[in-house]
Structures are given as structure tokens and as C-alpha cells.
Design a protein around this motif. Structure first.
Motif, short mmCIF file in Angstrom:
data_model
loop_
_atom_site.label_atom_id
_atom_site.label_comp_id
_atom_site.label_asym_id
_atom_site.label_seq_id
_atom_site.Cartn_x
_atom_site.Cartn_y
_atom_site.Cartn_z
N LEU A 41 -5.65 -10.14 -6.75
CA LEU A 41 -6.99 -9.62 -7.05
C LEU A 41 -8.10 -10.29 -6.25
N GLN A 42 -7.98 -11.58 -5.99
CA GLN A 42 -9.10 -12.28 -5.33
C GLN A 42 -9.41 -11.68 -3.95
N GLY A 43 -8.39 -11.66 -3.08
CA GLY A 43 -8.59 -11.15 -1.72
C GLY A 43 -8.94 -9.67 -1.72
N VAL A 44 -8.22 -8.90 -2.57
CA VAL A 44 -8.46 -7.45 -2.61
C VAL A 44 -9.89 -7.17 -3.08
N SER A 45 -10.35 -7.93 -4.07
CA SER A 45 -11.72 -7.73 -4.57
C SER A 45 -12.75 -8.01 -3.49
N VAL A 46 -12.57 -9.11 -2.78
CA VAL A 46 -13.54 -9.47 -1.72
C VAL A 46 -13.56 -8.38 -0.65
N ALA A 47 -12.37 -7.99 -0.19
CA ALA A 47 -12.30 -6.95 0.86
C ALA A 47 -12.91 -5.65 0.35
N PHE A 48 -12.62 -5.32 -0.90
CA PHE A 48 -13.15 -4.08 -1.48
C PHE A 48 -14.67 -4.12 -1.52
N ILE A 49 -15.23 -5.24 -1.96
CA ILE A 49 -16.70 -5.34 -2.07
C ILE A 49 -17.34 -5.11 -0.70
N ILE A 50 -16.78 -5.75 0.33
CA ILE A 50 -17.37 -5.62 1.68
C ILE A 50 -17.31 -4.16 2.13
N VAL A 51 -16.10 -3.57 2.06
CA VAL A 51 -15.91 -2.21 2.59
C VAL A 51 -16.69 -1.19 1.75
N PHE A 52 -16.62 -1.36 0.42
CA PHE A 52 -17.29 -0.42 -0.48
C PHE A 52 -18.81 -0.47 -0.26
N THR A 53 -19.35 -1.67 -0.09
CA THR A 53 -20.79 -1.80 0.15
C THR A 53 -21.18 -1.13 1.46
N LEU A 54 -20.35 -1.34 2.49
CA LEU A 54 -20.67 -0.73 3.79
C LEU A 54 -20.65 0.80 3.70
N ILE A 55 -19.62 1.34 3.02
CA ILE A 55 -19.54 2.81 2.88
C ILE A 55 -20.75 3.33 2.10
N CYS A 56 -21.05 2.69 0.97
CA CYS A 56 -22.13 3.17 0.11
C CYS A 56 -23.47 3.11 0.82
N LEU B 149 0.81 -1.22 0.00
CA LEU B 149 0.00 0.00 0.00
C LEU B 149 0.84 1.28 0.00
N PHE B 150 1.88 1.28 0.80
CA PHE B 150 2.67 2.50 0.92
C PHE B 150 3.92 2.48 0.03
N ASP B 151 3.95 1.55 -0.89
CA ASP B 151 5.06 1.48 -1.83
C ASP B 151 4.54 1.85 -3.22
N PRO B 152 4.69 3.12 -3.60
CA PRO B 152 4.07 3.58 -4.86
C PRO B 152 4.56 2.83 -6.10
N TRP B 153 5.75 2.22 -6.04
CA TRP B 153 6.28 1.53 -7.23
C TRP B 153 5.80 0.08 -7.31
N GLN B 154 5.21 -0.40 -6.23
CA GLN B 154 4.79 -1.80 -6.22
C GLN B 154 3.28 -1.98 -6.10
N ASN B 155 2.57 -0.91 -5.67
CA ASN B 155 1.16 -1.14 -5.30
C ASN B 155 0.25 -1.49 -6.49
N TYR B 156 0.73 -1.28 -7.72
CA TYR B 156 -0.08 -1.70 -8.87
C TYR B 156 -0.29 -3.22 -8.88
N GLN B 157 0.65 -3.92 -8.20
CA GLN B 157 0.57 -5.39 -8.17
C GLN B 157 -0.70 -5.88 -7.48
N LEU B 158 -1.21 -5.04 -6.56
CA LEU B 158 -2.45 -5.40 -5.85
C LEU B 158 -3.60 -5.60 -6.83
N LEU B 159 -3.58 -4.84 -7.91
CA LEU B 159 -4.68 -4.87 -8.87
C LEU B 159 -4.55 -6.00 -9.88
N PHE B 160 -3.41 -6.68 -9.88
CA PHE B 160 -3.22 -7.77 -10.85
C PHE B 160 -2.89 -9.10 -10.18
N MET B 161 -1.95 -9.03 -9.23
CA MET B 161 -1.44 -10.27 -8.64
C MET B 161 -2.30 -10.77 -7.46
#
Lengths: 302, 373
Positions: free
Chosen positions: A273-288, A259-271
Motif C-alpha cells: 500500500l505505501q508505494g502504490v498510494s504514493v504513486a497513485f497520488i502523484i499520477v492521480f493529481t497530475l491527471i485531475c 497488475l496482469f494477474d487477476p487472482w493476485q492483484n488484490y494484494q496491491l491494495l493490502f500488502m
């Protein structure tokens, strides 16, 4: 008596067909759109970059989670409404003391943390599965929704009681009684349906967020630390149980690293994806859903 | 007030009686787990060690040599031996736990965990109660100041940047301002994500950077995650908004009370006063709005306590930290040690009930201040 603020605004907007103005004016609609667009974007992204098997698993988890949460909302609405009505008629009827044990049990349920009650529901679920009473995944999902619905119905019950006591103090209620209207019709149709619909909708939206959080938490806990007798593969895949899988957990662990490594954090969106997507859906739904509920408060002056 | 206390006492007694009955029933069941599998025969052969991969492959090859037409059956036999070994290990763990039961030593251990759970709960309750008020008051003051959001300011700056570029009057300070706004938006967004995220998501995200088993980490998670803080701050904010619309506010302003919501000016609000534990805004209308909103907020603490405990239970269970009360709860459910489960649940119920009694007493004490004698 019927809530007019929101409906008048909608009427004005419909005349002009200025949908952009609606989005600008109404925070609730704006956040519905944000949620829908966000979920669609994520779906498209995952469709392109997530492994097909994981994508299928994620899609199933999303469907099961939202179906389960919707069922839980329906259950809690039904129980809360019936309980509120029942209490009102118990108070009005011959057996006024009959409300005391009901109140006692309701207060008792309130004092036990929801997650503990859900764990008890889970213990019952496993015994029902072992005794082959609940066999399909859909039945298991409905059972957990039923359990969550029971505990969340107290919020609907409180709202129903509050609305009934608010209106029964007014002349409006007595005038309708004098006109010969049935008491049950006044309560159900005039008070709860016509005059409190915005309150009920607001409660449903805020409950949905709470239910998603509870459902995901219980599924996560069960998948992490329980399920010895009953194979996990029998349980319906939800966002919580998907997050508890080892690869999803590793993806989430990677969030902290990248997260705090600007040269590496793009990997979260490709490498990862499964865990990040699940966490994102939960948090995003709660915020919305929090923002939608807030928008409804402002829109309908709740 | 007596009625309330009596209600609480009755419910504690009721739960105690019900749980005692369940415990009695549970203890009368002497359910000793058994394995009863045919694979036991192979596991009893002293010359074979199935934890050794070499022995396993030799066994498989021997089977294939003697029964070359039953390769599938040979494989499934090996698989069943493997699963039997795992079950045997689980069984020994389960038997160990069942033998331990609610012994004196284990009860003392449970008591120690219970006390530390109460300590964490009290700390989190007070800290989040304080944080809730701070967040709500700051949001309320921002609303009154009609402050724009960072996102809105960012778009306005981008718009003006375009016009400045056209006119050729662009200053490096403008770019710095936009960058600063971007940092603010990013950090606010991250903070929002943490506030709404379930505790286990936050915990696993930062597990590699922090010691996740420590009390400090648990307390921070308990205060900030699961959306509890933001929801209750919002509740307090709505009470403040509701109060600020009442008639007495306008009357007081007419009578000369300070009413500006600017920071650190004569008739405004001193910024530091928001962070005081006992919040007072002498001579300012916010003082009365806050006092009345606070009075209405007290009863919600009962529900808040229950939710907070839910959050703490989730954290302890999801992080699987050994030596914590809810980890033991999870283990007792896993190994069907329901007497331990009932004791822990009763303990948690007692914490919520005690909090409810304290909140009722506090509310009663506050109500007396407003009573006309």
C-alpha cells in the motif's frame, strides 16, 4: 471587457441551486470533486489498511508536497507578475535598451532544462544546510519552492506579457488612459486582475501539475542518488522522497508483477500500500489537474 | 532571423565563458577529503578485522569485560568504528574519482555517452513529435464525429441491459459488448496512467518484466511518460480547434471542399492517412486546418525540446544506469567533481540551443511560404 461567460453561468446556477447541473455542465468543478473524493477515499483506505507508522509518514509527505507546490506556485506568480510588469515599464520608460539584458537572461534560463536548474538549486541547498543557514525542514521546503518558483515564473511572465500586449492594442486601454487612470492601475487591476483572472487561474492550475511532477522527480533523484554529506533524515519527507525508500520501491516493483494477474492483484491494495498510494497520488493529481485545466479552457473560452 | 541566430550564439558564448570561469575556480581549489576520526586507531590494529562479525562481537565482549559499567559507551564506540569504515570506503571512492578528473580517457568516455544521449534525444524528439500529431488529429476527428466516450457507452449499455432483462429480450451479444467495453475502459485507463505517470514510476513498475537499462526501454519511457506527450498533443489539438473555428473553414466548405469527418468514406478521411509521416488530406478541409495549426505548433517545439531533455535526465538519473551521461552527472554532483558537472551541463545546454536554432530556421522557412511577395 470583463470575462462574463463563466460568471453568467454561475449566476444562473445560483438562482436555481441545482448543484448537480453545475457538476454536469462544468468539467473543471467535476474534476475538482473527483480529485477531492479520490484523495479522501485513499486517505480512508490507508487509515484502515496501512501500518500506522507508514500512514503517518504518508500524511506528512502529502502535506509537505502540497504545501511546497503551493509555495512554488505563489513564488512563480509573484516573480512572473513582477517580471512582466517590470519589462512593460522598461519598454515604456527612458531606458528602452535596459530590456535587452533581461530578455537575454530570460532566454538563457529557458534554454536550460528545468531539472538541471533544480539540481543546481539542490547543490546550493546542501551548502546552505552545511553552513547552518537553513536549519528547519520548513526553511528547506521553502528554499526548494523558491528555486522551482524562479524557473516556473517564466510561464506566468509569458502570460502577463501576452495579456498586456493584447489589451494595449485595443481602444479600451487608450480610453482609460484618456480618462486619467494611472497606467499601473490599468495594467494591474483592469487588465491583469479583472480581465485576465480566468487566464491566470488556468495557468496556476496547469503550473501546479508541472510543479508537483518536478518536485517529486527532484526529491526522488536526490533520495536515490545524492545526499551524502547531508543526512536524508534532515530533509522534509515528500512524495518523491517517500517513493525512493526501499519498501516503496519494492511496492512499485510489485505493480508490474501483480497488475496482469487477476487472482493476485488484490494484494496491491493490502500488502504494497505505501508505494502504490504514493504513486497513485502523484499520477492521480497530475491527471485531475490536467482535466481541471482543460475544463477551465472550455468553461472560460480561453 | 539573423538576430535570432546572433542571440543564440551570444548565449552559447556567455554560458561558455561563465562555465570556464567556474571550472578555473573549481580546479584551483585542491580540496582533498580527510577523515580525522579517533576510531582510526582501532581500524589500524592488524589483528582485528571489523568486516568479520566474529571479530566484531569478540571486540564488543572484550570491551564489556574490561569496562563493564560503560556498556553504552562501548556500543557507541563500535558504531562509530562502523560508520568510520563506511566513510573510509566513500573517501577512497571519492579520491579515486578526483584523481581521475577530466582525463583524456574519461573525456572520451563522456563523449561516447554524450553522443548516445544525443541519439536518444533525436529519436525521442521525432517519435514524440509524430505521436503528438497523431493523438491530436485523432482527438480532433473524434470531437468532430461527436463520438461518445467508452465510459458513457458503458453506462448506456448497462441501462439498456436492465431494460432488456426486464423484457426478457437479453441477447448474449449484449453481454459480450459490455465485456468488450470494459476491456476498452481498462486499457484506456491504463494507457492514461502511463501517459501521466512520472518515468521512474513506470520504470520501476515494469522493471521486473523488461530490461530497464536498454535503449529501447529508455526511448519508450521518454516518449510516453512524464505527461509530456499528452500535454503537447493537447496543445496541438487546441491549435486544430482554434483553426477550425475560423471563417475560412466555412467559406471553403461552401466552395465545395470535403468536410465530412467519417472514416474511409468518399468525402471523409482515410484512416491510414493519419499515420503517414507527411500528413496530407487532399481536397478535405482538414488539410488546411492541419497545415495552419502545424505552422503555429512549430515554435512550441523549442520548449518541448527542453522538457523532453528534462524527462530524459529524470529517466537516466532515476534508473541509475551506469554508463549513461546523466548517471555521470549525478555521480559528479555526489562526489563534488564540479568540473565534470559543468562540462555535462554545458553539453546539455548545447543540445537545447541547437534544437532551438533548428526550430527557428524551420519556422523561418515555413513563414516564407506564407509571405506575400
Amino acid at each position: 471587457m470583463i470575462m462574463k461567460v463563466g460568471s453568467m453561468k454561475i449566476a444562473n446556477i445560483n438562482r436555481g441551486y441545482n448543484y448537480f447541473a453545475v457538476i454536469q455542465q462544468r468539467k473543471d468543478i467535476r474534476w475538482w470533486i473527483v480529485w477531492f473524493c479520490g484523495m479522501m477515499l485513499l486517505w480512508l483506505w490507508d487509515f484502515n489498511f496501512l501500518a500506522p507508522l507508514s500512514f503517518q509518514l504518508l500524511s506528512t509527505a502529502i502535506v509537505y508536497t502540497f504545501v511546497g507546490a503551493s509555495c512554488a506556485v505563489i513564488f512563480s506568480l509573484t516573480f512572473g507578475w513582477l517580471l512582466g510588469m517590470g519589462m512593460y515599464f522598461l519598454e515604456q520608460g527612458k531606458y528602452k535598451n535596459g530590456k535587452l539584458p533581461v530578455l537575454f537572461f530570460l532566454n538563457l534560463i529557458r534554454s536550460i532544462p528545468q531539472i538541471v536548474l533544480l539540481l543546481i538549486g539542490y547543490i546550493l541547498l546542501t551548502s546552505l544546510i552545511r553552513n547552518q543557514i537553513l536549519q528547519t525542514q520548513f526553511e528547506q521546503l521553502i528554499w526548494m519552492a523558491f528555486v522551482i518558483g524562479i524557473f516556473c515564473s517564466l510561464e506566468i511572465y509569458d502570460l502577463v506579457r501576452e495579456r498586456i500586449s493584447h489589451f494595449t492594442k485595443s481602444d479600451y486601454f487608450h480610453a482609460m488612459l484618456c480618462c486619467g487612470m494611472k497606467e499601473s492601475r490599468i495594467i494591474n487591476i483592469e487588465i491583469l486582475w479583472k480581465s485576465s483572472l480566468s487566464h491566470v487561474l488556468h495557468k496556476i492550475v496547469s503550473l501546479f501539475g508541472t510543479i508537483i511532477l518536478l518536485q517529486c522527480s527532484i526529491d526522488f533523484i536526490i533520495s536515490v542518488g545524492l545526499s551524502q554529506d547531508v543526512s536524508l533524515s534532515n530533509f522534509p519527507v515528500t512524495l518523491g522522497s517517500l517513493l525512493a525508500k526501499l519498501d516503496s520501491k519494492q511496492d512499485i516493483l510489485a505493480v508490474g508483477t501483480y497488475l496482469f494477474d487477476p487472482w493476485q492483484n488484490y494484494q496491491l491494495l493490502f500488502m504494497h500500500l505505501q508505494g502504490v498510494s504514493v504513486a497513485f497520488i502523484i499520477v492521480f493529481t497530475l491527471i485531475c489537474f490536467f482535466q481541471i485545466a482543460d475544463g477551465m479552457v472550455k468553461q472560460f473560452d480561453l | 532571423m539573423r538576430q535570432h541566430i546572433l542571440d543564440h550564439a551570444l548565449s552559447i558564448l556567455f554560458v561558455f565563458v561563465v562555465f570556464s570561469i567556474f571550472m578555473f575556480i573549481e580546479q584551483s581549489y585542491d580540496e582533498t577529503p580527510t577523515l580525522g576520526e579517533s576510531s582510526e586507531f582501532w581500524l589500524q590494529q592488524k589483528t582485528l578485522d571489523f568486516s568479520n562479525p566474529l571479530h566484531k562481537s569478540l571486540f564488543n565482549e572484550s570491551l564489556n569485560l574490561f569496562y563493564p559499567h560503560n556498556r553504552a559507551a562501548n556500543d557507541s564506540l563500535l558504531n562509530s568504528i562502523d560508520s568510520h569504515r563506511i566513510n573510509r570506503m566513500k573517501l577512497s571512492l571519492e579520491t579515486q574519482r578526483l584523481k581521475r578528473g577530466l582525463s583524456w580517457e574519461f573525456s572520451l568516455d563522456l563523449l561516447r555517452m554524450y553522443i548516445s544521449f544525443i541519439g536518444i534525444f533525436i529519436f525521442v524528439l521525432f517519435a514524440s513529435y509524430y505521436a503528438t500529431q497523431v493523438f491530436a488529429i485523432i482527438s480532433f476527428i473524434f470531437y468532430k464525429q461527436q463520438a461518445s466516450s467508452f465510459l458513457k457507452l458503458f453506462f448506456q449499455s448497462i441501462k439498456s441491459l436492465g431494460s432488456e432483462l426486464k423484457n426478457g429480450t437479453l441477447h448474449w451479444r449484449k453481454i459480450l459488448e459490455i465485456l468488450f467495453l470494459l476491456v476498452k475502459i481498462f486499457s484506456t485507463g491504463l494507457f492514461y496512467l502511463i501517459l501521466f505517470a512520472p518515468a521512474y514510476v513506470v520504470a520501476y513498475s515494469f522493471k521486473s518484466s523488461f530490461e530497464s537499462g536498454g535503449y529501447v526501454f529508455m526511448i519508450i519511457l521518454g516518449i510516453f511518460s512524464n505527461g509530456i506527450l499528452i500535454n503537447y498533443a493537447y496543445k496541438f489539438y487546441t491549435f486544430l480547434m482554434h483553426e477550425s473555428r475560423k471563417g475560412y473553414v466555412e467559406t471553403s466548405i461552401v466552395k465545395g471542399l470535403k468536410s465530412s469527418y467519417k472514416w474511409n468514406v468518399y468525402d471523409g478521411i482515410p484512416f491510414r492517412s493519419i499515420f503517414h509521416i507527411r500528413k496530407t488530406f487532399p481536397g478535405h478541409i482538414l488539410h488546411h486546418i492541419y497545415t495552419n495549426a502545424h505552422y503555429q505548433y512549430i515554435p512550441t517545439l523549442k520548449h518541448y525540446a527542453s522538457l523532453l531533455i528534462t524527462g530524459l535526465v529524470i529517466i537516466e538519473m532515476a534508473l541509475n544506469i551506469q554508463g549513461h551521461l546523466c548517471y555521470e552527472l549525478l555521480q559528479s554532483i555526489l562526489f563534488k567533481q564540479y568540473d565534470v558537472t559543468l562540462v555535462i551541463i554545458f553539453g546539455i545546454f548545447l543540445i537545447v540551443k541547437t534544437t532551438e536554432i533548428c526550430v527557428d530556421l524551420w519556422y523561418d522557412h515555413e513563414s516564407r511560404k506564407y509571405e506575400n511577395s
